[in-house]
Design a protein around this motif. Structure first.
Motif, short mmCIF file in Angstrom:
data_model
loop_
_atom_site.label_atom_id
_atom_site.label_comp_id
_atom_site.label_asym_id
_atom_site.label_seq_id
_atom_site.Cartn_x
_atom_site.Cartn_y
_atom_site.Cartn_z
N SER A 20 0.83 -1.20 0.00
CA SER A 20 0.00 0.00 0.00
C SER A 20 0.87 1.26 0.00
N LEU A 21 1.95 1.22 0.77
CA LEU A 21 2.87 2.36 0.83
C LEU A 21 3.54 2.60 -0.53
N VAL A 22 3.95 1.51 -1.19
CA VAL A 22 4.58 1.64 -2.52
C VAL A 22 3.58 2.20 -3.51
N SER A 23 2.33 1.70 -3.46
CA SER A 23 1.29 2.21 -4.36
C SER A 23 1.11 3.71 -4.15
N GLY A 24 0.98 4.14 -2.90
CA GLY A 24 0.80 5.56 -2.60
C GLY A 24 2.00 6.40 -2.99
N THR A 25 3.19 5.84 -2.82
CA THR A 25 4.41 6.58 -3.14
C THR A 25 4.53 6.83 -4.65
N LEU A 26 4.25 5.80 -5.45
CA LEU A 26 4.28 5.99 -6.91
C LEU A 26 3.21 7.00 -7.32
N PHE A 27 2.03 6.87 -6.70
CA PHE A 27 0.91 7.78 -7.00
C PHE A 27 1.32 9.21 -6.67
N GLY A 28 1.91 9.42 -5.49
CA GLY A 28 2.31 10.77 -5.07
C GLY A 28 3.43 11.33 -5.93
N ALA A 29 4.36 10.45 -6.32
CA ALA A 29 5.45 10.90 -7.20
C ALA A 29 4.87 11.35 -8.54
N GLY A 30 3.91 10.59 -9.05
CA GLY A 30 3.26 10.94 -10.32
C GLY A 30 2.56 12.28 -10.24
N LEU A 31 1.88 12.52 -9.12
CA LEU A 31 1.18 13.81 -8.94
C LEU A 31 2.16 14.97 -8.95
N ALA A 32 3.31 14.79 -8.28
CA ALA A 32 4.29 15.88 -8.20
C ALA A 32 4.99 16.08 -9.55
N VAL A 33 5.41 14.97 -10.19
CA VAL A 33 6.11 15.07 -11.48
C VAL A 33 5.23 15.78 -12.52
N SER A 34 3.93 15.44 -12.51
CA SER A 34 3.04 15.98 -13.54
C SER A 34 2.59 17.40 -13.24
N GLY A 35 2.94 17.92 -12.06
CA GLY A 35 2.56 19.29 -11.73
C GLY A 35 1.17 19.41 -11.12
N MET A 36 0.54 18.28 -10.78
CA MET A 36 -0.81 18.34 -10.24
C MET A 36 -0.84 18.79 -8.79
N THR A 37 0.35 18.86 -8.15
CA THR A 37 0.40 19.41 -6.79
C THR A 37 0.49 20.94 -6.84
N ASN A 38 0.54 21.49 -8.03
CA ASN A 38 0.55 22.95 -8.20
C ASN A 38 -0.86 23.42 -8.58
N PRO A 39 -1.58 24.07 -7.64
CA PRO A 39 -2.95 24.49 -7.92
C PRO A 39 -3.05 25.37 -9.17
N LEU A 40 -1.99 26.11 -9.45
CA LEU A 40 -1.99 27.01 -10.60
C LEU A 40 -2.17 26.22 -11.90
N ARG A 41 -1.51 25.05 -11.98
CA ARG A 41 -1.58 24.24 -13.19
C ARG A 41 -2.96 23.58 -13.34
N VAL A 42 -3.52 23.14 -12.21
CA VAL A 42 -4.85 22.51 -12.25
C VAL A 42 -5.90 23.54 -12.66
N ARG A 43 -5.80 24.74 -12.08
CA ARG A 43 -6.76 25.79 -12.44
C ARG A 43 -6.55 26.23 -13.89
N GLY A 44 -5.33 26.09 -14.37
CA GLY A 44 -5.07 26.37 -15.78
C GLY A 44 -5.82 25.41 -16.69
N PHE A 45 -5.91 24.15 -16.27
CA PHE A 45 -6.68 23.16 -17.04
C PHE A 45 -8.17 23.49 -17.01
#
Lengths: 152, 137
Positions: free
Chosen positions: B7-32
């Motif tokens: 479960s930890l590995v699943s969450g870690t990959l998921f969280g890494a993906g969110l950060a790499v893709s810029g989805m942790t930046n509200p500015l980018r999400v609101r841009g979409f």
């Protein structure tokens, strides 16, 4: 930063390569949850479970471990790949929006991960309808906020 | 213990993906979500990549009797398109548009902007408690 030749024509602010790589990582995380533990990697449901606000779902320790992984992965990405920190709205806005997101995702049984990624890829009609609905609501909200901002 | 690690590995990959893709930046999400303004289509690639992987994985899942580390699959079975689904998704979408954050990036942002993430998560938990007290049956 994406090299200029990898930018999307017409959208200079977009970062399609980082988006795609991140999306594949998110899919991989959800795949491990599904094939490993037989569960949907839906963050809102897992968060409710971790808080003891839901009787359904995985064990609480599993839920807490998944949630702990989210910042751990973001931190690794930030450290290794130099992911950006982001620009956040002010506290009152964050709190109010959080309330809506928390209530809405429980009422609607999912968020961007459960409905948007896991459900849509399963061709679940409920998830497709939910995803179209929250994107439409988000687009309308940003449009209205921009109009109000411009009028003020 | 093993399952907690999975479960930890699943969450870690998921969280890494969110950060790499810029989805942790509200500015980018609101841009979409700013479809009628300066639209940023990055999120299309994020969701496309994740859905692509999971579409293949669902085909694998159909051929499996049980998951690797658990006795059985425990998957949603609801089929009805009811008012709860629509209203819930709409309320979530409004909050998503206002802050540029959904639950996954909210947790992932604890590593990047902890002060702001904690406030958003406090609201998120408050909303979930409110739902539990009023609508959960």
């Amino acid at each position: 930063m994406t090299p200029a030749h990898l930018a999307l024509p017409g959208f200079p602010g977009a970062d399609p390569v980082a988006g795609l790589i991140g999306g594949l990582l998110i899919g991989l995380g959800a795949a491990i949850m599904l094939l490993g533990l037989g569960r949907i990697a839906g963050v809102s449901g897992i968060a409710a479970r971790a808080l003891g606000l839901s009787t359904q779902g995985m064990g609480r320790l599993l839920a807490l471990a998944f949630l702990a992984g989210l910042p751990l992965g973001a931190w690794l990405a930030f450290d290794l790949a130099g992911a950006g920190q982001g620009v956040f709205p002010e506290s009152g806005v964050l709190l109010g929006a959080g309330l809506l997101v928390g209530f809405g995702t429980r009422l609607g049984s999912g968020c961007t991960s459960g409905h948007g990624v896991c459900g849509m890829s399963r061709l679940s009609a409920r998830s497709i309808v939910a995803t179209l609905t929250f994107i439409a609501a988000g687009v309308a909200t940003v449009a209205v906020m921009n109009m109000m901002g411009n009028a003020a | 213990m093993r399952n907690i690690l999975v479960s930890l590995v699943s969450g870690t990959l998921f969280g890494a993906g969110l950060a790499v893709s810029g989805m942790t930046n509200p500015l980018r999400v609101r841009g979409f979500l700013d479809l009628f303004g300066t639209w940023d289509p990055t999120l299309v690639f994020v969701m496309g990549g994740a859905v692509l992987v999971m579409a293949v994985i669902w085909q694998v899942q159909r051929r499996m009797v049980a998951p690797f580390f658990a006795d059985a699959f425990a998957l949603p079975t609801a089929k009805d398109l009811d008012w709860r689904l629509i209203l819930g998704a709409a309320l979530f979408g409004i909050g998503w548009g206002v802050a540029g954050l959904c639950p996954g990036p909210g947790f992932a942002a604890l590593a990047l902007a902890p002060a702001q993430a904690i406030i958003f998560l406090a609201g998120l938990f408050g909303g979930m408690v409110l739902f539990r007290l009023t609508m959960d049956n």
